[in-house]
Design an enzyme around this catalytic site. Sequence first.
Site, mmCIF file in Angstrom:
data_model
loop_
_atom_site.group_PDB
_atom_site.id
_atom_site.type_symbol
_atom_site.label_atom_id
_atom_site.label_comp_id
_atom_site.label_asym_id
_atom_site.label_seq_id
_atom_site.Cartn_x
_atom_site.Cartn_y
_atom_site.Cartn_z
ATOM 1 N N LYS A 34 0.840 -1.214 0.000
ATOM 2 C CA LYS A 34 0.000 0.000 0.000
ATOM 3 C C LYS A 34 0.869 1.256 0.000
ATOM 4 O O LYS A 34 0.683 2.152 -0.812
ATOM 5 C CB LYS A 34 -0.899 0.014 1.244
ATOM 6 C CG LYS A 34 -1.581 1.351 1.481
ATOM 7 C CD LYS A 34 -2.440 1.360 2.733
ATOM 8 C CE LYS A 34 -1.724 1.685 3.999
ATOM 9 N NZ LYS A 34 -1.531 3.124 4.277
ATOM 10 N N ASN A 35 1.820 1.317 0.930
ATOM 11 C CA ASN A 35 2.573 2.562 1.090
ATOM 12 C C ASN A 35 3.461 2.859 -0.112
ATOM 13 O O ASN A 35 3.720 4.027 -0.426
ATOM 14 C CB ASN A 35 3.396 2.532 2.386
ATOM 15 C CG ASN A 35 2.506 2.679 3.608
ATOM 16 O OD1 ASN A 35 1.321 2.999 3.494
ATOM 17 N ND2 ASN A 35 3.062 2.429 4.787
ATOM 18 N N CYS A 128 -3.970 12.888 12.825
ATOM 19 C CA CYS A 128 -4.815 11.702 12.745
ATOM 20 C C CYS A 128 -4.800 11.045 14.107
ATOM 21 O O CYS A 128 -4.112 11.500 15.014
ATOM 22 C CB CYS A 128 -4.352 10.764 11.643
ATOM 23 S SG CYS A 128 -2.833 9.929 12.011
ATOM 24 N N ARG A 133 1.505 14.043 13.293
ATOM 25 C CA ARG A 133 2.054 13.830 11.951
ATOM 26 C C ARG A 133 2.286 15.133 11.176
ATOM 27 O O ARG A 133 1.639 15.394 10.150
ATOM 28 C CB ARG A 133 1.176 12.843 11.165
ATOM 29 C CG ARG A 133 1.011 11.548 11.927
ATOM 30 C CD ARG A 133 0.250 10.515 11.164
ATOM 31 N NE ARG A 133 1.053 9.808 10.194
ATOM 32 C CZ ARG A 133 0.614 8.802 9.459
ATOM 33 N NH1 ARG A 133 -0.615 8.391 9.584
ATOM 34 N NH2 ARG A 133 1.398 8.196 8.599
ATOM 35 N N ASP A 319 4.023 0.010 12.345
ATOM 36 C CA ASP A 319 2.763 -0.481 11.775
ATOM 37 C C ASP A 319 2.436 -1.911 12.215
ATOM 38 O O ASP A 319 1.312 -2.382 11.979
ATOM 39 C CB ASP A 319 2.796 -0.383 10.238
ATOM 40 C CG ASP A 319 2.713 1.073 9.763
ATOM 41 O OD1 ASP A 319 2.413 1.949 10.594
ATOM 42 O OD2 ASP A 319 2.966 1.321 8.575
ATOM 43 N N ARG A 411 -8.866 0.280 4.214
ATOM 44 C CA ARG A 411 -7.888 1.218 3.657
ATOM 45 C C ARG A 411 -6.587 0.498 3.319
ATOM 46 O O ARG A 411 -5.889 0.894 2.399
ATOM 47 C CB ARG A 411 -7.548 2.299 4.703
ATOM 48 C CG ARG A 411 -8.552 3.410 4.846
ATOM 49 C CD ARG A 411 -7.994 4.455 5.796
ATOM 50 N NE ARG A 411 -6.598 4.679 5.501
ATOM 51 C CZ ARG A 411 -5.634 4.814 6.410
ATOM 52 N NH1 ARG A 411 -5.912 4.794 7.691
ATOM 53 N NH2 ARG A 411 -4.392 5.000 6.035
HETATM 54 C C1 UD1 Z 1 4.803 6.405 6.648
HETATM 55 C C2 UD1 Z 1 3.785 5.316 6.405
HETATM 56 C C3 UD1 Z 1 3.157 4.853 7.716
HETATM 57 C C4 UD1 Z 1 4.241 4.501 8.727
HETATM 58 C C5 UD1 Z 1 5.265 5.606 8.852
HETATM 59 C C6 UD1 Z 1 6.438 5.239 9.759
HETATM 60 C C7 UD1 Z 1 2.943 5.896 4.201
HETATM 61 C C8 UD1 Z 1 1.777 6.317 3.376
HETATM 62 N N1 UD1 Z 1 2.751 5.810 5.512
HETATM 63 O O1 UD1 Z 1 4.069 7.519 7.168
HETATM 64 O O2 UD1 Z 1 2.347 3.717 7.458
HETATM 65 O O3 UD1 Z 1 3.623 4.297 9.995
HETATM 66 O O4 UD1 Z 1 5.785 5.946 7.565
HETATM 67 O O5 UD1 Z 1 7.044 4.074 9.309
HETATM 68 O O6 UD1 Z 1 3.990 5.588 3.671
HETATM 69 N N2 UD1 Z 1 7.707 13.655 11.568
HETATM 70 C C9 UD1 Z 1 8.036 14.929 11.987
HETATM 71 N N3 UD1 Z 1 8.107 15.934 11.058
HETATM 72 C C10 UD1 Z 1 7.834 15.719 9.738
HETATM 73 C C11 UD1 Z 1 7.503 14.404 9.315
HETATM 74 C C12 UD1 Z 1 7.440 13.392 10.262
HETATM 75 O O7 UD1 Z 1 8.274 15.153 13.165
HETATM 76 O O8 UD1 Z 1 7.888 16.662 8.955
HETATM 77 C C13 UD1 Z 1 7.595 12.565 12.565
HETATM 78 C C14 UD1 Z 1 6.150 12.068 12.654
HETATM 79 O O9 UD1 Z 1 5.396 12.870 13.539
HETATM 80 C C15 UD1 Z 1 6.318 10.666 13.169
HETATM 81 C C16 UD1 Z 1 7.655 10.232 12.555
HETATM 82 O O10 UD1 Z 1 8.320 11.424 12.139
HETATM 83 O O11 UD1 Z 1 6.468 10.701 14.568
HETATM 84 C C17 UD1 Z 1 7.506 9.293 11.394
HETATM 85 O O12 UD1 Z 1 6.744 9.926 10.393
HETATM 86 P P1 UD1 Z 1 6.986 9.630 8.835
HETATM 87 O O13 UD1 Z 1 8.175 8.738 8.682
HETATM 88 O O14 UD1 Z 1 6.975 10.928 8.125
HETATM 89 O O15 UD1 Z 1 5.684 8.799 8.478
HETATM 90 P P2 UD1 Z 1 4.763 8.964 7.211
HETATM 91 O O16 UD1 Z 1 5.581 9.167 5.999
HETATM 92 O O17 UD1 Z 1 3.674 9.924 7.511
#
Ligand code: UD1
Length: 431
Positions: A34-35, A128, A133, A319, A411
């Site tokens: 999915k991701n 969420c 996030r 996850d 989803r």
């Molecule tokens: C992706 C995955 C999700 C998975 C996550 C972590 C997709 C669609 N989703 O989500 O299933 O749980 O990776 O493996 O690919 N953070 C910040 N600042 C930012 C961005 C992130 O502080 O600008 C923090 C977030 O709050 C969180 C952590 O970094 O605590 C991980 O987030 P991130 O790796 O960005 O996850 P996603 O890409 O949203």
Amino acid sequence: MPTVATISKEIHKPHLEVIGGCPLAGEISISGAKNSSLVLMTASLLTDEAIQLNNIPDLTDINGMVAILLALGVEIQQAKNTYQFQAKRLLNSQPPYELVNGLRASFFCIGPLLGRLGHAKIPLPGGCRIGARPVSEHIKGLKALGAVVSVEHGVVQASVPGLSKRLKGASIIFDCPSVGATETILMASVLAKGTTTIENAAQEPEIQDLANLLNQMGACISGAGGPTITIEGVERLHGCNYTVIPDRIEAGTFLIAAAITRSTLQISSVIPEHLNAVLQKLRDCGCSIETKGKKIKIIPNQINAIDITTQPFPGFPTDLQAPFLALLTTAKGTSVVTEKIYENRMQHVAELQRMGASIRLQGNTAIVEGVPHLSAAPVVGRDLRSTAAMVLAGLTAKGISKVEGLNHLDRGYTEFEKKLNSVGSQIRRYP
Ligand code: UD1
């Protein structure tokens, strides 16, 4: 005043009835990730030529992304799990809020739109249930590439100043290895002028998958999968035919389903190396694991307590924290599960307690005292992975569990209960 029909609809939410205690046996085939699929689909915005993606899973999140790409002007054809995307002419650089709302991955459009058109307006994906996030790292990286970015009225507006409308390569060091931010900067920088380096990049397999697709489209990316990625910008990208990697989280969920029911099960069409941390934890708690090519066989024994801390890849994935925690509720001894990625990802604990689990929560650490068995109860999954965890708990609980939260489950899992029923579970869906 609500009508009787609305009240009845509210009471009878879509749910699964899971009959506990059925042993599993056989083989489950794993769908495409999915991701990966969500981000690879947005990469089609980077070229006017056709991108064919194979092994796209059948999920509501994928339908959501299809709707967004259609709204931007992408032509899409589909035959089963193969999709063709062609962004010949982009009509629009702002996906509609109604489509973006609820699909966090919609934010991925910002990188390719900026790279291709020089401007993009994307509504903020918002918080969420599992945590805030933020997208600060995405924005920081885009600014480093020369974009002017502002957030107004909940919309991120980004544009490239100057006549060329082309981003400029830069050196970017992330504060945290964000998966989404790494993907955004990869897609924004492939068409930039000059060289971009990303340090402290996320190393998840989905990043490698994106880099592999982009390289097949003519990009010049090296180091993806490691902490430093280098991107030499190119003038244009072209079409290609690419197959999405298998879903390591779906694979892990079914391995845990086998462990929780103490059943021998095989899963196929996987890349076992993507699951190393999960397989190690399954071995640590007493399961035998055999890997052969693209197959993994799990033979559970007595399940013993273990400790788990979620980490970015190659660590244990957040996850799979909820499903694994469900498994540990019936392990022998005391397990400690610590969630390090998200601030609010322990909502399954209260539901598991309702099924007889003995869990103490201290902040984001769950101390799980294994009990001999769970007992069936009506439970509600509050997010995608916690709903899967509820179904797994129901597979082992005594009695018939009712699991709500199917809007989350659908989803991210293709035909979840059908796949489980094909290996022996008895789960019935009530629409
Ligand atoms: C992706 C995955 C999700 C998975 C996550 C972590 C997709 C669609 N989703 O989500 O299933 O749980 O990776 O493996 O690919 N953070 C910040 N600042 C930012 C961005 C992130 O502080 O600008 C923090 C977030 O709050 C969180 C952590 O970094 O605590 C991980 O987030 P991130 O790796 O960005 O996850 P996603 O890409 O949203």
